[in-house]
Write a protein that holds these residues in place. Structure first.
Motif, mmCIF file in Angstrom:
data_model
loop_
_atom_site.group_PDB
_atom_site.id
_atom_site.type_symbol
_atom_site.label_atom_id
_atom_site.label_comp_id
_atom_site.label_asym_id
_atom_site.label_seq_id
_atom_site.Cartn_x
_atom_site.Cartn_y
_atom_site.Cartn_z
ATOM 1 N N VAL A 174 0.777 -1.183 -0.041
ATOM 2 C CA VAL A 174 -0.070 0.107 0.079
ATOM 3 C C VAL A 174 0.862 1.362 0.047
ATOM 4 N N SER A 175 1.951 0.962 0.411
ATOM 5 C CA SER A 175 3.054 2.222 0.590
ATOM 6 C C SER A 175 3.582 2.658 -0.724
ATOM 7 N N ASP A 176 2.937 1.734 -1.900
ATOM 8 C CA ASP A 176 3.744 2.031 -3.077
ATOM 9 C C ASP A 176 3.217 3.215 -3.784
ATOM 10 N N LYS A 177 2.190 3.569 -3.245
ATOM 11 C CA LYS A 177 1.389 4.805 -4.063
ATOM 12 C C LYS A 177 2.671 6.088 -3.867
ATOM 13 N N SER A 178 3.024 6.139 -2.812
ATOM 14 C CA SER A 178 3.939 7.406 -2.681
ATOM 15 C C SER A 178 5.590 7.214 -3.354
ATOM 16 N N LYS A 179 5.598 5.917 -3.961
ATOM 17 C CA LYS A 179 6.793 5.640 -4.670
ATOM 18 C C LYS A 179 6.497 5.731 -6.308
ATOM 19 N N GLY A 180 5.420 6.262 -6.609
ATOM 20 C CA GLY A 180 5.354 6.507 -7.958
ATOM 21 C C GLY A 180 4.483 5.403 -8.862
ATOM 22 N N PHE A 181 3.910 4.521 -8.077
ATOM 23 C CA PHE A 181 3.180 3.335 -8.857
ATOM 24 C C PHE A 181 2.112 3.833 -9.768
ATOM 25 N N ILE A 182 1.276 4.887 -9.472
ATOM 26 C CA ILE A 182 0.452 5.669 -10.183
ATOM 27 C C ILE A 182 0.717 6.144 -11.563
ATOM 28 N N GLU A 183 1.860 6.777 -11.115
ATOM 29 C CA GLU A 183 2.675 7.655 -12.350
ATOM 30 C C GLU A 183 2.902 6.584 -13.463
ATOM 31 N N LEU A 184 3.395 5.369 -12.835
ATOM 32 C CA LEU A 184 4.001 4.459 -13.823
ATOM 33 C C LEU A 184 2.847 3.978 -14.462
ATOM 34 N N LEU A 185 1.407 3.637 -14.022
ATOM 35 C CA LEU A 185 0.605 3.236 -14.642
ATOM 36 C C LEU A 185 0.097 4.125 -15.654
ATOM 37 N N GLN A 186 0.253 5.580 -15.486
ATOM 38 C CA GLN A 186 -0.019 6.549 -16.357
ATOM 39 C C GLN A 186 0.661 6.423 -17.718
ATOM 40 N N GLN A 187 1.798 5.714 -17.788
ATOM 41 C CA GLN A 187 2.786 5.615 -18.919
ATOM 42 C C GLN A 187 2.033 4.523 -19.858
ATOM 43 N N LEU A 188 1.016 3.805 -19.206
ATOM 44 C CA LEU A 188 0.409 2.621 -19.819
ATOM 45 C C LEU A 188 -0.856 3.044 -20.485
ATOM 46 N N THR A 189 -1.668 3.954 -19.877
ATOM 47 C CA THR A 189 -3.108 4.181 -20.414
ATOM 48 C C THR A 189 -3.635 5.415 -19.477
ATOM 49 N N VAL A 190 -4.903 5.773 -19.615
ATOM 50 C CA VAL A 190 -5.783 6.876 -18.951
ATOM 51 C C VAL A 190 -5.661 6.508 -17.393
ATOM 52 N N CYS A 191 -5.108 7.040 -16.577
ATOM 53 C CA CYS A 191 -4.954 7.030 -15.194
ATOM 54 C C CYS A 191 -4.770 8.442 -14.561
ATOM 55 N N ASP A 192 -5.744 8.860 -14.210
ATOM 56 C CA ASP A 192 -5.839 10.339 -13.410
ATOM 57 C C ASP A 192 -5.207 9.951 -11.924
ATOM 58 N N SER A 193 -4.957 11.138 -11.459
ATOM 59 C CA SER A 193 -4.503 11.014 -10.098
ATOM 60 C C SER A 193 -5.485 10.277 -8.992
ATOM 61 N N VAL A 194 -5.157 9.523 -8.250
ATOM 62 C CA VAL A 194 -5.828 8.746 -7.483
ATOM 63 C C VAL A 194 -5.778 9.326 -5.926
ATOM 64 N N SER A 195 -6.944 9.526 -5.143
ATOM 65 C CA SER A 195 -6.607 9.957 -3.926
ATOM 66 C C SER A 195 -6.098 8.751 -2.797
ATOM 67 N N ASP A 196 -5.644 9.022 -1.811
ATOM 68 C CA ASP A 196 -5.199 7.968 -0.912
ATOM 69 C C ASP A 196 -6.277 6.995 -0.531
ATOM 70 N N LYS A 197 -7.356 7.583 -0.294
ATOM 71 C CA LYS A 197 -8.456 6.753 0.357
ATOM 72 C C LYS A 197 -8.805 5.802 -0.736
ATOM 73 N N ASP A 198 -8.854 6.366 -2.244
ATOM 74 C CA ASP A 198 -9.471 5.399 -3.129
ATOM 75 C C ASP A 198 -8.399 4.500 -3.558
ATOM 76 N N PHE A 199 -7.083 4.862 -3.037
ATOM 77 C CA PHE A 199 -5.744 3.728 -3.519
ATOM 78 C C PHE A 199 -6.078 2.726 -2.442
ATOM 79 N N GLU A 200 -6.375 3.046 -1.178
ATOM 80 C CA GLU A 200 -6.245 2.149 0.046
ATOM 81 C C GLU A 200 -7.366 1.274 -0.249
#
Lengths: 157, 157
Positions: free
Chosen positions: A20-46
């Protein structure tokens, strides 16, 4: 270790399951290289992390962390489908494989695929499948895959 | 109903979710028309049925029963994948669609696909995907699908 032994080097790239701590390590930004992926709130991520984690070994997300930068630089997922056919067989579905554009050519994609294939195999799957673009076909062939069918899609939004 | 109203006819084809009693109605024999599927013991069938049922609306198997013959004559399944990308989106994966060879040409396949698509849509999926052979491409196009990628497979056994 004994005195005089050379120090054990920590591997530069750590291949492991998503935390769960990988959100702060750029996991979502990495997915954004693949396809549409807006930023996700901490709550939604958890919440999504918990939903996927509740499936245990039936839905696993692999990540590779660069221990130098502390960033997630590659990922891919696999979920296990239970069927009646093939004598109540199981199939691994690989999804959302991406390697950071700055770290391509280092076999990181292959490490992710091997991790996911090993997991599917250990879960008793008789096969793993994935969909990819024609331009990525050669990569998956190097990983032992063969082309079989075509993918059809219908978007609701 | 009022006296004099015409009797309400029960539809000849009932479209519904799989029930555990469908094993005795030819469900496994129908799957055998699709691919390798040896006979399954009652115990194995019930165990797999429970495993899939435990996922609730996240893995649904649709069947069509011919109320005249009491046989299952069409089926297809959909399971819902939870993602982080697409703003924590969901995708419906359609699998194992088959219509009995004796009842083809009666739009039963389309009924199954519509049932599965409606379910995926009601679950909030942004798309449904499936893999098929080139010869079935036209059928899925009539159901509103478009070709997108290619499917790659690796068998373990």
């Amino acid at each position: 270790m004994q005195p005089g032994d050379p120090p054990i080097e920590e591997p530069k790239f750590q291949v492991r399951r998503l935390q769960v701590s990988d959100k702060s390590k750029g996991f979502i930004e990495l997915l954004q290289q693949l396809t549409v992926c807006d930023s996700v709130s901490d709550k939604d991520f958890e919440d999504r992390f918990q939903e996927i984690s509740s499936l245990g070994d039936h839905h696993v997300i692999c990540v590779i962390e660069d221990k130098c930068s502390g960033k997630i630089i590659a990922t891919g997922s696999v979920f296990i489908e239970h069927k009646f056919l093939r004598n109540c067989g199981k199939v691994g579905h690989i999804e959302d494989v991406v390697v950071d554009t700055n770290t391509r050519g280092m076999q990181l994609g292959k490490k992710v695929i091997v991790f996911l294939m090993d997991h599917a195999c250990s879960m008793g799957c008789y096969k793993v499948i994935l969909d990819c673009s024609l331009e990525n076909k050669a990569f998956y062939e190097k990983c032992g895959f063969k082309q079989k069918e075509i993918q059809m899609v219908k978007y609701f939004v």
